[in-house]
Design a protein around this motif. Structure first.
Motif, mmCIF file in Angstrom:
data_model
loop_
_atom_site.group_PDB
_atom_site.id
_atom_site.type_symbol
_atom_site.label_atom_id
_atom_site.label_comp_id
_atom_site.label_asym_id
_atom_site.label_seq_id
_atom_site.Cartn_x
_atom_site.Cartn_y
_atom_site.Cartn_z
ATOM 1 N N LYS A 61 0.838 -1.212 0.000
ATOM 2 C CA LYS A 61 0.000 0.000 0.000
ATOM 3 C C LYS A 61 0.867 1.252 0.000
ATOM 4 O O LYS A 61 0.556 2.214 -0.704
ATOM 5 N N ASN A 62 1.939 1.242 0.772
ATOM 6 C CA ASN A 62 2.827 2.409 0.828
ATOM 7 C C ASN A 62 3.503 2.678 -0.506
ATOM 8 O O ASN A 62 3.891 3.815 -0.790
ATOM 9 N N GLN A 63 3.644 1.647 -1.346
ATOM 10 C CA GLN A 63 4.258 1.827 -2.660
ATOM 11 C C GLN A 63 3.218 2.044 -3.753
ATOM 12 O O GLN A 63 3.551 2.055 -4.930
ATOM 13 N N GLY A 64 1.947 2.180 -3.367
ATOM 14 C CA GLY A 64 0.896 2.517 -4.323
ATOM 15 C C GLY A 64 0.179 1.343 -4.959
ATOM 16 O O GLY A 64 -0.579 1.523 -5.907
ATOM 17 N N TYR A 65 0.388 0.139 -4.444
ATOM 18 C CA TYR A 65 -0.289 -1.040 -4.979
ATOM 19 C C TYR A 65 -1.588 -1.271 -4.221
ATOM 20 O O TYR A 65 -1.762 -0.812 -3.098
ATOM 21 N N SER A 83 -2.382 -6.153 -6.481
ATOM 22 C CA SER A 83 -2.444 -5.805 -7.901
ATOM 23 C C SER A 83 -1.818 -4.446 -8.127
ATOM 24 O O SER A 83 -1.706 -3.633 -7.210
ATOM 25 N N ASN A 84 -1.423 -4.225 -9.371
ATOM 26 C CA ASN A 84 -0.892 -2.917 -9.733
ATOM 27 C C ASN A 84 -1.808 -2.249 -10.749
ATOM 28 O O ASN A 84 -1.368 -1.451 -11.548
ATOM 29 N N LEU A 85 -3.082 -2.587 -10.687
ATOM 30 C CA LEU A 85 -4.042 -2.061 -11.659
ATOM 31 C C LEU A 85 -4.119 -0.543 -11.612
ATOM 32 O O LEU A 85 -4.327 0.106 -12.625
#
Length: 88
Positions: A61-65, A83-85
Motif C-alpha cells: 500500500k505504501n508503494q501505491g499497490y 495488484s498494480n491495476l
C-alpha cells in the motif's frame, strides 16, 4: 534463504510461494517482486508467517499497490493478493 519462484497463473496473474520465509524477509522480497510485476497484473503470495500478513500489505500500500485481500487459507497459512491495476 530459499529461492523465490514466481509461477505464471495466466497472462496477468502470478503466484509466489513464500511459505517457510520468516519475517522480515517476505517484506523485503515482495518489494523486488512488485517492481518486476508487469502493468495491469496481480500477484498472489502464499505466506505462513503471521507478521507477513501485516508487513507485506503495508509495504504494498505504501508503494501505491492495491491489496485485494488477505485470506486465511488453513491454520497458519494465508493468501495475500496484490495488484498494480491503479499503480502509476
Amino acid at each position: 534463504m530459499k529461492e523465490l519462484k514466481a509461477v505464471k497463473v495466466n497472462d496477468n496473474h502470478y503466484q509466489v510461494d513464500m511459505r517457510g520465509w520468516m519475517c522480515p524477509y517476505p517484506k523485503y522480497a515482495v518489494a523486488t517482486l512488485l517492481e518486476k510485476l508487469p502493468p495491469a497484473s496481480c500477484l498472489d503470495l502464499l505466506v505462513d508467517c503471521p507478521s507477513a500478513t501485516k508487513d507485506v500489505p503495508d509495504l504494498a500500500k505504501n508503494q501505491g499497490y492495491d491489496v485485494q485481500k488477505v485470506e486465511l487459507l488453513t491454520e497458519g497459512e494465508w493468501l495475500i493478493c496484490i495488484s498494480n491495476l491503479n499503480h502509476s
